[in-house]
Design an enzyme around this catalytic site. Structure first.
Site: not given
Lengths: 232, 232, 232, 232
Positions: A91, A101, A193
């Site tokens: 964040r 979408g 990550r």
């Protein structure tokens, strides 16, 4: 799952496991780190000499993070939703804009892994699955993706709103987003990550981001690795 | 306040009301705003035409803020502590590194205002004080600053730690800092600080920042003013 | 510094080195940490047993920080401006509201240290100064504070706006603020400020905050200390 | 999509459009807003009288947001992934912990809407679809969900890692998360998501959150609505 005749397919399916994280703009330098730190002492440097490199090392080692915030990297990422969901949990110091979408039709592009794995111990211990078992998994994925995209398109043709027709789409559907961060938030992301415990697919994003750090802030990147990839 | 002989002064006093906010690096464009927004629709623009300008207007008007985050402005600010204190209350999307009175001696540079004011109603209604009254105020300030800096230097000579010797220094002492933000956080800051209710001195910082926005993101800056200087 | 007759003093001076950080509201528990983490596994606990304690230890050790964010501590702090300036550099997960010298007159309350120190090596190596030298420093501070507050009050009587009259006030003037944080941001603050390198005065704030963590989240606090006071 | 015999289903399917946002802990009051604001004036209130209510109105109207940050609401949300994806774009002043499909098997719980809609103009203009068309959509969804969950379970039985087996699962799969925010960030979320342009499903979350604000900070909630649901 109800299936219509083959001729209903209006779009060409795209199955891949390529994950793209491409640098689109950058403003970053090791020297700015030094000068942001030196303003504490009311001093400024014009070149990156040994003293300046020593200072970057000191900052990294002692977790002085703010001097690493005066820079910017923007990436264009193409990845499946299950990668995006994990990335956007980051964040602070991260900005995102993503394909919606609700507003636009999703493309028939889906994740089919070359690397299929099985868990063999703790939550982060995996072994590759090869041969038939992996192929069966991939074949099932592809057949399912075709059927799901057909359902998606059929619902759209029947005028169901895009934001509802997508209920058929799986978390392995590809999305696209711009991601902007600074060296400090980038290192925080990469530390978690590009890590042995990270999910293989998000590690591809993290490795690309780390390469951009190496290209544009080589001294920062080296000291970061040297001190265990822990963000300052 | 105890005063020693004049010869104790070792530094030349600097009295000023100049407030500097100088752009030192920037990576910003209106086109990136457009493309960050258009990724929602899986589209991209290469030029800033009328449609693109209309989109920036739409985003500003409807408070879609995230597309304005993919850019960076870094400023070097020189201002008194009472300005720095107010500015650094802005937390999100703002990075700072500042001269530290713990690590380095402060310079004998102090704020003496050309514009002296008196409150004539609500908390934001001021009238300029001119003539003798203003001069008396300025003369008292200068005399006090001299005496305080002398005390500061005397304490330093007596080996009191810098972080304690500075107890003598007033909130009108100048400091220096790097400030990095993006167009969204910049607009939030400017909306509050280049505002009729803002303190005159911080408005100087806000005006400089807004000028940099005008220079590098002219379409964004125009629509921002048009929609009432409210950050999207 | 020009001095008027003693009768000009309208306020009683208050010299102190007390720094207050008082808990005014709290909503925090170790169990909520456990349940925030267990939602990942779609599980929930009703009591803090050995397994739950082990989980808190695991989270702390492996820097899983988000489960520590579901709680809140609010403190009322009374401290000199030079402490406030340092504390409010902590941006993320911290909320502040502070006494404003623009809106309200400042009290004649100033910091006079019992603990006077001199630097004896690196930037964080200090030795206490005792006896006459320390007394001389304190006497100079008190005399100066009296003179400055007199100047401040005189400027106010001459209708100089409060936001300008305060130019006379030193960074050792006391202010007051509410500070709200969560256990994760609290631990980040404490890790830097209840640390051998931290400034003595801000360490008083950090120690009080850490005591509140110990009172309300004892298991979290123990594991935090055990793993080197590094915020997860 | 390849389908096995019915007896392969090991789990009972759960189709619903219920979206849960349940308050699990709270520490919030209108009075704390007042006192956070009044510390600027070095004043404090013990009761919420007319003056205090007037102050809350003033703060809301003039966008003074920080006094609304000294409080906390924690919710347990159960919603489909397409809702979670939108909610977690809210970064600042929001904390989340979510069920992880990497660590735990997902339940066979999927979103089947009572309210099916079609777009009839701009991106936010919808009309309800009733009768057969809506039923056909729901029937296709249910059949698809059954087939997908069967594929998911089959991949798990074949020892594909959970983080890969879930590639079959749609964005309409239910997830569960804890969400903590403060009144300011809550109002920002509600202003965008309990709004005519918001997606129907996320508006259910926003309405629940707004009801908790009404229950625990009624004066704040009233003034918020009165001033157009724009977060201060």
């Amino acid at each position: 799952m109800p299936q219509g005749p083959e001729e209903e397919f209006t779009s060409e399916m795209h199955f891949t496991d390529e994950i793209v994280c491409e640098l689109v703009q950058v403003c970053a330098s090791d020297l700015m780190v030094v000068n942001a730190a030196r303003v504490s002492f009311n001093r400024e440097s014009e070149e990156l000499g040994d003293k300046e490199k020593g200072l970057i090392n000191f900052l990294m080692k002692n977790h002085h993070g703010t001097p690493f915030e005066h820079n910017m990297f923007t990436f264009r990422v193409e990845a499946p939703l299950f990668v995006q969901r994990e990335q956007m949990r980051h964040r602070i110091g991260h900005s995102y804009n993503e394909w919606s979408g609700r507003y636009a039709k999703m493309d028939p592009k889906f994740y089919v892994p070359s690397y299929v794995r099985t868990q063999v111990g703790g939550p982060y211990d995996f072994e590759e699955v090869n041969g038939d078992a992996a192929n069966v998994f991939r074949i099932h994925l592809e057949k399912t993706y075709r059927a799901l995209y057909m359902e998606y398109e059929r619902a759209l043709r029947q005028d169901v709103a895009k934001e509802q027709a997508r209920y058929f789409l799986p978390v392995s559907t590809y999305t696209k987003y711009f991601w902007t961060c600074n060296a400090r938030s980038l290192m925080h992301f990469v530390g978690l990550r590009n890590h042995p415990n990270a999910m293989f697919e998000i590690a591809q994003v993290a490795k690309s981001a780390e390469n951009s750090l190496i290209d544009h802030m080589p001294e920062t990147a080296s000291r970061y690795v040297e001190h265990g990839r822990i963000a300052p």
